[in-house]
Write an enzyme that holds these catalytic residues in place. Structure first.
Site, PDB file in Angstrom:
ATOM      1  N   ASP A   1       0.867  -1.177   0.000  1.00 20.87           N
ATOM      2  CA  ASP A   1       0.000   0.000   0.000  1.00 20.87           C
ATOM      3  C   ASP A   1       0.902   1.225   0.000  1.00 20.87           C
ATOM      4  OD1 ASP A   1      -2.147   1.753   0.160  1.00 20.87           O
ATOM      5  OD2 ASP A   1      -2.503   1.435   2.292  1.00 20.87           O
ATOM      6  N   SER A   2       0.328   2.370  -0.297  1.00 23.06           N
ATOM      7  CA  SER A   2       1.109   3.599  -0.280  1.00 23.06           C
ATOM      8  C   SER A   2       1.489   4.014   1.137  1.00 23.06           C
ATOM      9  CB  SER A   2       0.325   4.730  -0.948  1.00 23.06           C
ATOM     10  OG  SER A   2      -0.895   4.958  -0.274  1.00 23.06           O
TER      11      SER A   2
ATOM     12  N   CYS B   1      -4.365  -1.181  -1.835  1.00 20.55           N
ATOM     13  CA  CYS B   1      -4.487   0.260  -2.022  1.00 20.55           C
ATOM     14  C   CYS B   1      -5.480   0.467  -3.152  1.00 20.55           C
ATOM     15  CB  CYS B   1      -3.126   0.854  -2.381  1.00 20.55           C
ATOM     16  SG  CYS B   1      -3.174   2.584  -2.896  1.00 20.55           S
TER      17      CYS B   1
ATOM     18  N   GLU C   1      -5.148   8.725  10.089  1.00 21.95           N
ATOM     19  CA  GLU C   1      -3.764   8.623  10.531  1.00 21.95           C
ATOM     20  C   GLU C   1      -3.486   9.456  11.789  1.00 21.95           C
ATOM     21  OE1 GLU C   1      -0.905   8.986   7.436  1.00 21.95           O
ATOM     22  OE2 GLU C   1      -1.555   7.091   6.552  1.00 21.95           O
TER      23      GLU C   1
ATOM     24  N   CYS D   1     -11.353   3.040   0.290  1.00 22.54           N
ATOM     25  CA  CYS D   1      -9.969   3.339   0.663  1.00 22.54           C
ATOM     26  C   CYS D   1      -9.674   2.525   1.914  1.00 22.54           C
ATOM     27  CB  CYS D   1      -9.792   4.828   0.935  1.00 22.54           C
ATOM     28  SG  CYS D   1      -8.152   5.273   1.574  1.00 22.54           S
TER      29      CYS D   1
ATOM     30  N   HIS E   1      -7.950   3.144   4.375  1.00 24.74           N
ATOM     31  CA  HIS E   1      -7.948   3.931   5.610  1.00 24.74           C
ATOM     32  C   HIS E   1      -9.353   4.053   6.219  1.00 24.74           C
ATOM     33  CE1 HIS E   1      -3.980   5.268   4.289  1.00 24.74           C
ATOM     34  NE2 HIS E   1      -3.813   5.895   5.443  1.00 24.74           N
TER      35      HIS E   1
END
Length: 280
Positions: free
Chosen positions: A24-25, A87, A166, A198, A200
């Site tokens: 993933d990024s 991702c 995050e 996503c 996240h």
């Protein structure tokens, strides 16, 4: 290109003892790893978080493909038996490229989420929230259209959800106001299913659910991706056959502030083996 030149010889070296590669990024893909660890505890997993180039979602298609190819090359050198692109931005623009280039099975996180959403929806009205890159790629639109002629879908970029996740601002007034603003147009469309496009976004599931209400089913790609990988490994005879708690090795291209706290919140367990690496 190195990936292609050794394609056949690398394919022959894969076995059930080989690890699974995931990239993933950033650290959001650890939500996918979390499900893989739950469903496939016997499988060793190598995770690459390209933190030096975070986020992918605001980059050009060409740049995302270049970075994704470098991540895949790094993991392929570790003799992985399958690759999960954890991702959505990379899945949306690099999945077809990597599937053609690599000598091993490659899984994206978009098609499993779409198939699950179509199975859940009752009124055939589906919402998708994701990064700008994922929305603009048209990947979710194409995937939905290819699988259903009668479903309506509504797309909405929610870029601030990534930094909120995050920062650990998961269920406070800031997250709630952002969710209300982002989700209001989708809510007005009367969707009964919402894809969290996503990796996240599952961390913000509580506040998203609060805004959307109890009648809307939230779909996270992690679980369906894990089930798809298990079925694929079984079909190819690559599933590790014995019970064990296999190791998880994490590689990152940079360390970020609050790295351990963020990573552990995504993964749901302590980060034990983390190595800083350079990916050309």
């Amino acid at each position: 290109m190195e990936i292609c030149s050794h394609k056949n010889s690398i394919a022959l070296r894969q076995s059930y003892t080989s690890p699974i590669g995931v990239f993933d990024s950033g650290l959001g893909g650890l939500t996918v790893v979390r499900e893989l660890r739950r469903l496939l505890p016997s499988e060793e997993i190598l995770y690459l978080g390209d933190l030096a180039h975070l986020p992918y979602g605001t980059k050009s298609t060409d740049e995302i493909r270049r970075l994704s190819t470098e991540c895949a090359r790094f993991l392929l050198k570790k003799k992985i038996k399958a690759l999960v692109i954890a991702c959505n931005s990379a899945s949306s623009v690099a999945f077809k490229l990597l599937s053609k280039m690599l000598p091993i099975p490659v899984l994206d996180v978009i098609s499993p989420a779409v198939e699950t959403a179509l199975a859940f929806t009752r009124n055939r009205r589906i919402g998708v929230i994701a990064t700008y890159a994922t929305i603009e790629s048209g990947s979710y639109a194409r995937s939905l259209e290819a699988r259903s002629s009668d479903a309506e879908y509504f797309l909405k970029p929610c870029p601030l959800f990534v930094p909120l996740a995050e920062e650990g601002w998961l269920d406070d007034v800031v997250a709630l106001e952002a969710a209300r603003k982002y989700l209001a147009p989708i809510k007005k469309k009367g969707v009964d299913t919402l894809i969290l496009g996503c990796t996240h976004y599952p961390l913000l599931e509580k506040v998203i659910a609060k805004v959307m209400g109890p009648s809307v089913r939230l779909v996270d790609s992690a679980a369906p991706t894990a089930f798809r990988l298990k079925a694929l490994l079984q079909k190819k005879g690559l599933l590790y056959p014995r019970a064990r708690r296999a190791p998880l090795k994490i590689f990152v291209t940079d360390h970020v502030r609050n790295f351990a706290r963020i990573g552990e919140s995504f993964l749901g367990e302590k980060l034990k083996t983390v190595k800083l690496v350079k990916v050309p």
